[in-house]
Design a protein around this motif. Structure first.
Motif, short mmCIF file in Angstrom:
data_model
loop_
_atom_site.label_atom_id
_atom_site.label_comp_id
_atom_site.label_asym_id
_atom_site.label_seq_id
_atom_site.Cartn_x
_atom_site.Cartn_y
_atom_site.Cartn_z
N ILE A 33 41.62 38.19 35.90
CA ILE A 33 40.41 37.62 36.49
C ILE A 33 40.74 36.34 37.25
CG2 ILE A 33 38.19 36.59 35.93
CD1 ILE A 33 37.92 38.70 33.76
N ARG A 91 44.51 46.75 32.58
CA ARG A 91 44.06 46.98 33.96
C ARG A 91 45.24 47.08 34.92
NH1 ARG A 91 38.99 43.05 35.30
NH2 ARG A 91 37.64 43.72 33.61
N GLU A 101 45.05 49.82 37.89
CA GLU A 101 44.37 49.32 39.09
C GLU A 101 45.34 48.66 40.06
OE1 GLU A 101 41.24 46.75 37.77
OE2 GLU A 101 40.42 48.27 36.44
N ASP A 143 44.69 47.42 42.91
CA ASP A 143 44.09 46.22 43.51
C ASP A 143 44.35 45.00 42.65
OD1 ASP A 143 43.18 47.85 45.39
OD2 ASP A 143 41.08 47.84 44.75
N THR A 144 44.27 45.20 41.33
CA THR A 144 44.46 44.06 40.43
C THR A 144 45.91 43.57 40.50
OG1 THR A 144 42.83 45.09 39.03
CG2 THR A 144 44.08 43.32 38.06
N TRP A 196 46.24 41.67 43.70
CA TRP A 196 45.51 40.39 43.59
C TRP A 196 46.34 39.38 42.81
CZ3 TRP A 196 41.78 37.04 44.57
CH2 TRP A 196 41.21 36.26 43.57
N GLU A 201 43.30 40.48 47.94
CA GLU A 201 43.14 41.90 47.69
C GLU A 201 43.38 42.69 48.97
OE1 GLU A 201 39.84 43.46 45.09
OE2 GLU A 201 39.35 41.34 45.23
#
Lengths: 127, 566
Positions: B483, B532, B536, B538-539, B542, B548
């Motif tokens: 996050i 995650r 994922e 994208d994670t 990121w 992203e």
């Protein structure tokens, strides 16, 4: 801030709000449902659909499906309208207006799902 | 179920044939005897009407005389058939009731239902053979972890306890001997959902037979067996593919490690303890002189370790023969023999007999002489837990607790087991470093352990290794919070396994290779966040680059144009 997210969210929510604007009002009264609003709802929905192309995630696929449903329903509504005015050549009757508006009501539901997915994804990612 | 149906048919053959004959005679007779209609005309009853009349007469429903009042000849025949059919039905119903009470039939029925239900389990499950103290505790632990269970035990009384215990998912139980291959097959050993088999029967021979049978039937699942004697352990280990746990030897080996590197055992106890429990104190048994109360399998295992460590010990037991070894005393568990064994100068008392009362008594007597003596106590019965706890021994051996921890380690966290094995070789410095690092990075509560598998078939890992233009992917990326990547997740990487090589406590800067596996400890929230990264892309992007990647075609095209323009 991510520009893609801004544009993406903008079109999804605009598609939903325009759809709602067209849908609201007495079901059978043609004068309460402006054709221009339906036209813009179709256009914005199509753009939102195209923006969702190419996203390989599971959520992206669901997003695309909801948009396709909404576009299909709105297109069907416009075709009914056009058919009555220009092919049959009669003004809109109460019954046909009800058909057009209830089709757009279905599209509204699909657009609401789209917005729920958008919010859910944003909350889950937490960034 | 087919054999149950077959048995029903075979046992009911004679009654059913009798019933058919009774009906045939009655119906046939009634159709042949002429009747009259109200006008006095001759009216023979049709077979259909005769069957209808017999059906309600034989079952004592009795609608009356149809279609017309009967003649006296008909009444005579019907009277005869009433008694005939009652006898026929009584015989048939009696046979059905007898079949229902038949032990063989009931067993087959129970077995058939069990097989059918076991085949229907569509969730991951374990097969547990033996529902004694250890079995019951392990079943509860596995159930709490969300696994379904199939429990086999020859004793129906023990299994009855499983049905009244508090399970999240009630286990499937069958009172049968797990040594029989067809029992194992019926309990679903071939099922793709079967995660493993645990043999915790009372006898070593039984466990050995179950484990070997299961290994032959399904070579793919992990199998754990308890072996209390050295012979069974050696036999099973030479057979291969079975994790054998000898509770006495395991405890004695831990005792041996505590003598040399107590911190290793402390780390081990903490990491395998219930999540959230505080770090246990480090137990440091003194080397000095040891007195062993009881010289059964437990006492022998401890004595073997003491011999290896070169520690002086004396033992007494009513069952040993003195002339084998001068350190062994023969005698009942009395105060005198405790003095004979030299309790005055002893530093450690191992109260390891198979009777809790003896162990508690010996502890009290020894403390009267030597108040500061280090006590190792063995608890045999679950119901004595409160008493044994009240004795406040320095170390406690509970076979069922130890079995649960060891089995869970083999089944649930094999990598943690390998880490502990490496830690034992590495000794005190690494153990102290582990403790310090885990407490600094993951907090004071006992952490949960899990593996992170850099499996490139997962979309996230594929992106991490192949779609980032060769940029290195390190443990640092895996411990970042998905996050807000600047924060660190409260997790610690304990061990890295890559291409058969094991690295203990890898630093965060360690580069990962595809297929590497990292053992992490931390809390469950952190584990879910970290997972995650596996799924994922994208994670991953990121966390690695801070931005992203565009997700749709349109924005990807725009980004490429922007890059080309630069």
């Amino acid at each position: 801030m991510n520009l893609e997210k801004v544009i993406f969210g903008f079109f999804i929510i605009l598609a939903c709000t325009l759809n709602f604007g067209f849908f609201i009002g007495d079901l059978e009264r043609a004068e309460l449902h402006h054709p221009m609003e339906l036209f813009f709802a179709v256009v914005v929905n199509l753009i939102a659909t195209v923006l969702k192309f190419g996203d390989r995630t599971q959520l992206g696929a669901t997003h695309l499906a909801t948009s396709l449903v909404a576009s299909l329903q709105l297109l069907a509504a416009s075709i009914v309208w056009v058919w009555q005015l220009y092919v049959v050549g009669q003004p809109m009757s109460g019954e046909l207006t009800a058909v057009v508006v209830s089709l757009s009501g279905g599209a509204l539901l699909a657009n609401l799902f789209s917005v729920v997915l958008l919010i859910g994804e944003t909350l889950r990612q937490g960034r | 179920m087919s054999d149950v149906l077959f048995l029903i048919l075979r046992r009911l053959r004679a009654p059913l044939i009798t019933l058919i004959l009774v009906y045939a005679i009655s119906v046939g007779g009634l159709a042949l005897i002429p009747g009259v209609d109200p006008d006095g005309n001759r009216h023979p009853m049709s077979i259909f009407h005769a069957f209808y009349v017999m059906s309600y007469t034989a079952t004592t429903i009795g609608f009356g005389e149809l279609p017309y009042p009967f003649t006296d000849a008909q009444r005579l025949w019907v009277t005869f058939t009433i008694y005939l059919s009652v006898v026929g039905w009584a015989y048939t119903l009696g046979s059905v009731v007898a079949l229902g009470n038949d032990a063989n039939f009931r067993m087959m029925l129970v077995r058939g239902i069990f097989r059918w239900r076991a085949r229907g389990v569509a969730e991951p499950f374990y097969i547990l053979c033996g529902y004694g103290q250890s079995g019951a505790r392990l079943a509860r632990a596995l159930d709490r972890m969300g696994n379904h269970l199939v429990i086999l035990d020859p004793s129906a009384e023990r299994l009855a306890r499983a049905t009244i215990q508090d399970f999240a998912t009630p286990p499937l139980t069958l009172a049968a001997d797990g040594r029989l291959a067809d029992v194992l097959e019926d309990s679903g050993i071939h099922s793709p959902h079967c995660l493993g088999l645990i043999a915790l029967a009372g006898e070593d021979g039984t466990n050995q037979a179950i484990a070997i049978g299961a290994r032959v039937l399904n070579p793919a699942i992990p199998i754990v067996a308890r072996a209390k004697s050295g012979v069974a352990k050696v036999n099973l280990e030479s057979f291969g593919g079975v994790a054998v746990i000898n509770p006495f030897e395991t405890f004695a080996a831990n005792l041996g490690v505590s003598l040399r590197a107590p911190e290793v055992v402390q780390v081990e106890d903490w990491l395998t303890g219930a999540p959230g429990s505080v770090c246990p104190p480090c137990a440091r048994p003194p080397r000095g002189r040891w007195v062993l109360v009881g010289f059964g399998r437990f006492g022998r295992a401890v004595a073997k370790v003491l011999d290896a460590e070169g520690i002086e010990w004396r033992a007494y037991d009513p069952k040993v023969e003195e002339d084998l070894d001068t350190r062994l005393l023969h005698g009942d568990y009395t105060e005198n023999i405790l003095h004979d064994a030299g309790i005055e100068g002893a530093d450690v008392l191992v109260a390891g007999s198979d009777t809790d009362a003896v162990n508690l008594g010996a502890t009290t007597l020894a403390r009267r002489v030597q108040p500061d003596i280090f006590v190792v106590i063995r608890q045999n019965q679950m119901q004595d837990r409160a008493l044994v706890d009240a004795a406040h021994a320095n170390l406690k051996f509970v076979q069922s607790d130890l079995m649960v921890i060891e089995c869970l380690q083999v089944l649930k966290a094999p990598m943690l087991g390998r880490f502990i094995a490496e830690l034992r070789l590495a000794g005190t410095p690494v153990a102290v470093a582990t403790l310090e690092r885990v407490q600094r990075e993951a907090g004071d509560g006992a952490p949960r352990a899990w593996e992170f598998d850099c499996d490139v078939l997962q979309p996230g890992m594929f992106h991490a290794f192949f779609q980032r233009a060769g940029a290195p992917f390190t443990i640092e990326h895996l411990v970042a919070n998905p996050i807000s990547p600047k924060e660190r997740l409260p997790v610690t990487a304990l061990m890295l396994e890559t291409e058969g090589q094991r690295t203990l406590l890898p630093p965060d800067s360690t580069k990962l290779k595809p297929g590497a596996r990292v053992l992490f400890v931390g809390d469950d929230v952190a584990r879910r966040l970290q997972m995650r990264y596996a799924t994922e892309p994208d994670t991953i992007a990121w966390v690695c680059s801070g931005s992203e990647p565009p997700r749709g075609f349109l924005f990807r095209w725009l980004q490429q144009r922007a890059r080309a323009a630069e």
